[in-house]
Design a protein around this motif. Sequence first.
Motif, PDB file in Angstrom:
ATOM      1  N   GLY A  14       0.612  -1.213  -0.093  1.00 48.96           N
ATOM      2  CA  GLY A  14      -0.076  -0.013  -0.087  1.00 48.96           C
ATOM      3  C   GLY A  14       0.956   1.179   0.004  1.00 48.96           C
ATOM      4  O   GLY A  14       1.940   1.405  -0.604  1.00 48.96           O
ATOM      5  N   LYS A  15       0.403   2.339   0.644  1.00 51.01           N
ATOM      6  CA  LYS A  15       0.963   3.391   0.764  1.00 51.01           C
ATOM      7  C   LYS A  15       2.412   3.616   1.234  1.00 51.01           C
ATOM      8  O   LYS A  15       3.042   4.562   1.007  1.00 51.01           O
ATOM      9  CB  LYS A  15       0.156   4.724   1.560  1.00 51.01           C
ATOM     10  CG  LYS A  15      -1.019   5.037   1.032  1.00 51.01           C
ATOM     11  CD  LYS A  15      -1.739   5.892   1.859  1.00 51.01           C
ATOM     12  CE  LYS A  15      -3.212   6.473   1.194  1.00 51.01           C
ATOM     13  NZ  LYS A  15      -3.894   7.779   2.199  1.00 51.01           N
ATOM     14  N   ASP A  16       2.615   2.698   2.171  1.00 51.31           N
ATOM     15  CA  ASP A  16       3.932   2.551   2.782  1.00 51.31           C
ATOM     16  C   ASP A  16       4.959   1.714   2.028  1.00 51.31           C
ATOM     17  O   ASP A  16       6.188   1.770   2.189  1.00 51.31           O
ATOM     18  CB  ASP A  16       3.776   1.623   4.280  1.00 51.31           C
ATOM     19  CG  ASP A  16       3.106   2.416   5.175  1.00 51.31           C
ATOM     20  OD1 ASP A  16       3.185   3.684   5.121  1.00 51.31           O
ATOM     21  OD2 ASP A  16       2.576   2.073   6.063  1.00 51.31           O
ATOM     22  N   PHE A  35       3.479   5.466  -3.834  1.00 52.55           N
ATOM     23  CA  PHE A  35       2.399   6.353  -3.688  1.00 52.55           C
ATOM     24  C   PHE A  35       2.738   7.622  -3.825  1.00 52.55           C
ATOM     25  O   PHE A  35       1.762   8.474  -4.472  1.00 52.55           O
ATOM     26  CB  PHE A  35       1.733   6.021  -2.352  1.00 52.55           C
ATOM     27  CG  PHE A  35       0.331   6.528  -2.172  1.00 52.55           C
ATOM     28  CD1 PHE A  35      -0.972   6.089  -2.505  1.00 52.55           C
ATOM     29  CD2 PHE A  35       0.295   7.757  -1.611  1.00 52.55           C
ATOM     30  CE1 PHE A  35      -2.060   6.925  -2.409  1.00 52.55           C
ATOM     31  CE2 PHE A  35      -0.695   8.533  -1.241  1.00 52.55           C
ATOM     32  CZ  PHE A  35      -2.018   8.113  -1.804  1.00 52.55           C
ATOM     33  N   GLU A  40       1.004  12.100  -5.228  1.00 54.83           N
ATOM     34  CA  GLU A  40       1.287  13.165  -4.460  1.00 54.83           C
ATOM     35  C   GLU A  40       2.687  14.047  -5.268  1.00 54.83           C
ATOM     36  O   GLU A  40       2.474  13.623  -6.266  1.00 54.83           O
ATOM     37  CB  GLU A  40       1.645  12.766  -2.860  1.00 54.83           C
ATOM     38  CG  GLU A  40       0.715  12.469  -2.348  1.00 54.83           C
ATOM     39  CD  GLU A  40       1.176  11.768  -0.736  1.00 54.83           C
ATOM     40  OE1 GLU A  40       2.133  11.595  -0.497  1.00 54.83           O
ATOM     41  OE2 GLU A  40       0.351  11.603   0.024  1.00 54.83           O
TER      42      GLU A  40
END
Length: 142
Positions: A14-16, A35, A40
């Motif tokens: 995921g995001k990590d 991510f 971002e």
Amino acid sequence: MTVNSASARYEGLGKDGKGHIWTARGALDGEPYGFASRFEDGPGTNPEELIAAAHAACFTMALSFGLARAGHTDGQLDTRAEVTLDKDGEGFRVTKSALTLTAKVPGIAADDFARLATDAEANCPISKLLDCEITLAHTLEA
């Protein structure tokens, strides 16, 4: 037939998680992605940026060859591709690739240039691959 390859590794989830991309010919050698670079303003690349680069390069090369077949021997083609990633249900989808071309081709008529550019957009292999809206804007400079 031509076969090209690339590989990706994603460590963590995921995001990590953090990913890296390699191409067989070495143009990308462990280029980071994740991510932050996708959603971002983080460092690295992302799949949509790579699709944009591939589409710009493919279209520009297709037009170059079309111009050469039409008898033109000199010119400069500069293409920018902007790929749009939109929410699609529970996931995401590439919904558009917008090509913007600025060209200098001595001795070509504007209508001939427009016809060749439209043909290149429709027939470049990456345009054929993409299942999304494709737009082309072009400017022929003197």
